[in-house]
Motif scaffolding. Structure first.
Motif, PDB file in Angstrom:
ATOM      1  N   ARG A 100       0.835  -1.099   0.057  1.00  0.00           N
ATOM      2  CA  ARG A 100       0.126  -0.015  -0.171  1.00  0.00           C
ATOM      3  C   ARG A 100       0.925   1.180   0.017  1.00  0.00           C
ATOM      4  N   ASP A 101       1.991   1.148   0.549  1.00  0.00           N
ATOM      5  CA  ASP A 101       3.060   2.430   0.307  1.00  0.00           C
ATOM      6  C   ASP A 101       3.602   2.643  -0.958  1.00  0.00           C
ATOM      7  N   SER A 102       3.428   1.816  -2.084  1.00  0.00           N
ATOM      8  CA  SER A 102       4.240   1.747  -3.062  1.00  0.00           C
ATOM      9  C   SER A 102       3.807   3.063  -3.936  1.00  0.00           C
ATOM     10  N   ALA A 103       4.569   3.801  -4.874  1.00  0.00           N
ATOM     11  CA  ALA A 103       4.214   4.763  -5.633  1.00  0.00           C
ATOM     12  C   ALA A 103       3.050   4.275  -6.606  1.00  0.00           C
ATOM     13  N   SER A 104       3.297   3.025  -6.981  1.00  0.00           N
ATOM     14  CA  SER A 104       2.243   2.382  -8.076  1.00  0.00           C
ATOM     15  C   SER A 104       0.534   2.465  -7.450  1.00  0.00           C
ATOM     16  N   VAL A 105       0.732   2.060  -6.259  1.00  0.00           N
ATOM     17  CA  VAL A 105      -0.553   2.004  -5.401  1.00  0.00           C
ATOM     18  C   VAL A 105      -1.101   3.424  -5.299  1.00  0.00           C
ATOM     19  N   ARG A 106      -0.123   4.186  -4.943  1.00  0.00           N
ATOM     20  CA  ARG A 106      -0.767   5.721  -4.781  1.00  0.00           C
ATOM     21  C   ARG A 106      -1.240   6.161  -5.931  1.00  0.00           C
TER      22      ARG A 106
ATOM     23  N   SER B 151      -8.048  -0.876  -6.125  1.00  0.00           N
ATOM     24  CA  SER B 151      -8.143   0.491  -5.730  1.00  0.00           C
ATOM     25  C   SER B 151      -9.590   0.900  -5.419  1.00  0.00           C
ATOM     26  N   LEU B 152     -10.563   0.750  -6.151  1.00  0.00           N
ATOM     27  CA  LEU B 152     -11.801   1.240  -6.446  1.00  0.00           C
ATOM     28  C   LEU B 152     -12.418   0.512  -4.862  1.00  0.00           C
ATOM     29  N   SER B 153     -12.153  -0.785  -4.635  1.00  0.00           N
ATOM     30  CA  SER B 153     -12.790  -1.605  -3.581  1.00  0.00           C
ATOM     31  C   SER B 153     -12.200  -1.272  -2.238  1.00  0.00           C
ATOM     32  N   ARG B 154     -11.090  -0.467  -2.166  1.00  0.00           N
ATOM     33  CA  ARG B 154     -10.850   0.058  -0.852  1.00  0.00           C
ATOM     34  C   ARG B 154     -11.619   1.281  -0.319  1.00  0.00           C
ATOM     35  N   VAL B 155     -12.631   1.635  -1.118  1.00  0.00           N
ATOM     36  CA  VAL B 155     -13.405   2.673  -0.626  1.00  0.00           C
ATOM     37  C   VAL B 155     -14.390   2.122   0.229  1.00  0.00           C
ATOM     38  N   LYS B 156     -14.669   2.340   1.421  1.00  0.00           N
ATOM     39  CA  LYS B 156     -15.453   1.916   2.400  1.00  0.00           C
ATOM     40  C   LYS B 156     -16.953   1.996   1.857  1.00  0.00           C
ATOM     41  N   GLY B 157     -17.716   1.020   1.872  1.00  0.00           N
ATOM     42  CA  GLY B 157     -19.144   1.145   1.469  1.00  0.00           C
ATOM     43  C   GLY B 157     -19.583   1.174   0.052  1.00  0.00           C
ATOM     44  N   SER B 158     -18.316   1.167  -1.055  1.00  0.00           N
ATOM     45  CA  SER B 158     -18.669   0.969  -2.445  1.00  0.00           C
ATOM     46  C   SER B 158     -19.031  -0.335  -2.705  1.00  0.00           C
ATOM     47  N   ARG B 159     -19.346  -0.112  -4.086  1.00  0.00           N
ATOM     48  CA  ARG B 159     -19.461  -1.334  -4.840  1.00  0.00           C
ATOM     49  C   ARG B 159     -18.956  -1.417  -6.205  1.00  0.00           C
ATOM     50  N   THR B 160     -17.923  -2.158  -6.438  1.00  0.00           N
ATOM     51  CA  THR B 160     -17.429  -2.344  -7.673  1.00  0.00           C
ATOM     52  C   THR B 160     -17.646  -3.418  -8.290  1.00  0.00           C
ATOM     53  N   VAL B 161     -17.621  -3.717  -9.894  1.00  0.00           N
ATOM     54  CA  VAL B 161     -17.750  -4.983 -10.287  1.00  0.00           C
ATOM     55  C   VAL B 161     -16.930  -4.928 -11.479  1.00  0.00           C
ATOM     56  N   LEU B 162     -15.960  -6.262 -11.409  1.00  0.00           N
ATOM     57  CA  LEU B 162     -15.070  -6.241 -12.752  1.00  0.00           C
ATOM     58  C   LEU B 162     -15.477  -7.349 -13.498  1.00  0.00           C
ATOM     59  N   MET B 163     -15.851  -7.087 -14.785  1.00  0.00           N
ATOM     60  CA  MET B 163     -16.315  -8.357 -15.427  1.00  0.00           C
ATOM     61  C   MET B 163     -15.208  -8.467 -16.633  1.00  0.00           C
ATOM     62  N   ASP B 164     -14.791 -10.044 -16.758  1.00  0.00           N
ATOM     63  CA  ASP B 164     -13.824 -10.494 -17.658  1.00  0.00           C
ATOM     64  C   ASP B 164     -14.530 -10.487 -19.122  1.00  0.00           C
ATOM     65  N   PHE B 165     -14.500  -9.318 -19.873  1.00  0.00           N
ATOM     66  CA  PHE B 165     -15.116  -9.364 -21.183  1.00  0.00           C
ATOM     67  C   PHE B 165     -14.218  -9.451 -22.388  1.00  0.00           C
ATOM     68  N   ASN B 166     -12.841  -9.733 -21.929  1.00  0.00           N
ATOM     69  CA  ASN B 166     -11.833 -10.262 -23.092  1.00  0.00           C
ATOM     70  C   ASN B 166     -12.134 -11.769 -23.641  1.00  0.00           C
ATOM     71  N   LEU B 167     -13.288 -12.017 -24.118  1.00  0.00           N
ATOM     72  CA  LEU B 167     -13.771 -13.245 -24.216  1.00  0.00           C
ATOM     73  C   LEU B 167     -13.085 -14.295 -25.023  1.00  0.00           C
ATOM     74  N   ARG B 168     -12.133 -13.700 -25.794  1.00  0.00           N
ATOM     75  CA  ARG B 168     -11.220 -14.799 -26.404  1.00  0.00           C
ATOM     76  C   ARG B 168      -9.872 -15.088 -25.614  1.00  0.00           C
ATOM     77  N   ARG B 169      -9.692 -14.156 -24.651  1.00  0.00           N
ATOM     78  CA  ARG B 169      -8.400 -14.585 -24.050  1.00  0.00           C
ATOM     79  C   ARG B 169      -8.788 -14.241 -22.703  1.00  0.00           C
ATOM     80  N   PRO B 170      -9.680 -14.824 -21.952  1.00  0.00           N
ATOM     81  CA  PRO B 170     -10.110 -14.515 -20.383  1.00  0.00           C
ATOM     82  C   PRO B 170      -8.750 -14.616 -19.485  1.00  0.00           C
ATOM     83  N   GLY B 171      -8.864 -13.621 -18.555  1.00  0.00           N
ATOM     84  CA  GLY B 171      -7.300 -13.508 -17.882  1.00  0.00           C
ATOM     85  C   GLY B 171      -7.693 -13.170 -16.288  1.00  0.00           C
ATOM     86  N   ILE B 172      -8.807 -12.754 -15.973  1.00  0.00           N
ATOM     87  CA  ILE B 172      -9.313 -12.134 -14.683  1.00  0.00           C
ATOM     88  C   ILE B 172      -8.977 -13.203 -13.776  1.00  0.00           C
TER      89      ILE B 172
END
Length: 309
Positions: free
Chosen positions: A103-109, A151-172
């Motif tokens: 969490r303290d990395s520049a990439s996370v920030r 990152s979005l999911s760390r917001v308390k009380g929020s709701r994020t959905v991540l859909m794997d729509f790379n249907l030819r090469r799914p990777g999630i």
């Protein structure tokens, strides 16, 4: 624009827009922007630096009307989704670095900066559906989609959905080290109930995973059944943001087929391979259809991005 869209190109474009300086050394404007994203799995050691989206792209596109969906009492609610734990191999063995681990990395920030701006923009315009795509394959769309979702999911009380729509090469599913419950095509065609297909990995993040490739991805994504299934999913789960991990724009017509269902697009560019003409072609395809919210530059050179004390 030069053929190679480098970090210097994007940083220079920042200067045309008023910016403010954050404590983390990030620059960000009050408008949708471009962002530079480092993939820590590469040899370079770049940082993520938001910049601006071209003004003509924004002014040419009218904001989408706010969407509101009435919950279906026959569908599962957010709290009723099964919760699963991501595996451990993603931390060490996966080809996808997960910057969420430190969490303290520049990439996370930097992903947090992008997250906050995205939430502000979507809430301002009443947007929900955000696609993440690339000009060509291998530029880091899944890496970006996954870490932005975390990152979005760390917001308390929020709701994020991540859909794997790379249907030819799914990777999630592989990135999270989770066994998918079925194919995305079956889910989108209405053959698999929402409660059987969707899972949560936390109180604030749900996933739509895929266990098999779909050779007819473009036909699936532009079908009426897909639009209906996604509308029912949003009505049931009431997410703030739905991120769609999409394939490359210029390889097939999959992304073009799904554009009518999107409120905005983040375009991921690879600093080692993406050409300026490819970015321009993607902008042309999006023009007058969907707002381009930003260009994320992945694998930027370490010496091309300014550092701040």
């Amino acid at each position: 624009m030069r053929d190679l869209h480098t970090a210097e190109d994007l940083h220079a474009e920042m200067l045309d827009t008023p910016v403010v300086m954050s404590k983390a050394g990030m620059r960000h404007s009050i408008r949708p922007r471009r962002a530079l994203v480092n993939d820590n799995g590469d040899k370079t050691d770049a940082r993520i630096v938001p910049a601006t989206v071209k003004s003509h792209v924004q002014t040419a596109l009218a904001p989408a009307s706010p969407k509101s969906y009435a919950p279906d009492t026959n569908l599962p609610r957010w709290h009723e989704l099964d919760q699963v734990d991501p595996g451990t191999s993603r931390k060490d063995n996966t080809a996808l670095p997960v910057v969420d681990a430190a969490r303290d990395s520049a990439s996370v920030r930097a992903f947090d900066q992008l997250r906050t701006r995205l939430r502000q923009i979507t809430q301002e315009h009443g947007w929900t559906n955000i696609g993440i795509t690339t000009p060509t394959s291998g530029c880091g769309n899944t890496f970006t989609a996954m870490n932005l979702a975390l990152s979005l999911s760390r917001v308390k009380g929020s709701r994020t959905v991540l859909m794997d729509f790379n249907l030819r090469r799914p990777g999630i599913a592989k990135a999270f080290d989770i066994t998918p419950r079925g194919s995305m095509r079956d889910f989108l065609m209405g053959h698999a109930p929402i409660g059987d297909h969707m899972v949560k990995v936390s109180d604030t993040l749900a996933l739509g995973l895929n266990n098999s490739a779909d050779a007819e991805a473009a036909e699936t994504l532009q079908s009426a059944e897909t639009a209906h299934t996604m509308e029912r999913m949003r009505a049931a789960l009431q997410p703030e943001i739905v991120l769609y991990d999409l394939p490359a724009m210029l390889t097939h017509d999959d992304v073009s087929a799904f554009l009518p269902q999107l409120d905005g697009v983040l375009l991921v560019s690879d600093g080692t391979q993406t050409m300026g003409r490819e970015l321009m072609e993607c902008e042309r395809l999006l023009n007058n259809q969907v707002p381009l919210l930003g260009v994320v530059l992945n694998r930027a050179r370490a010496d091309s991005i300014p550092r701040y004390s």
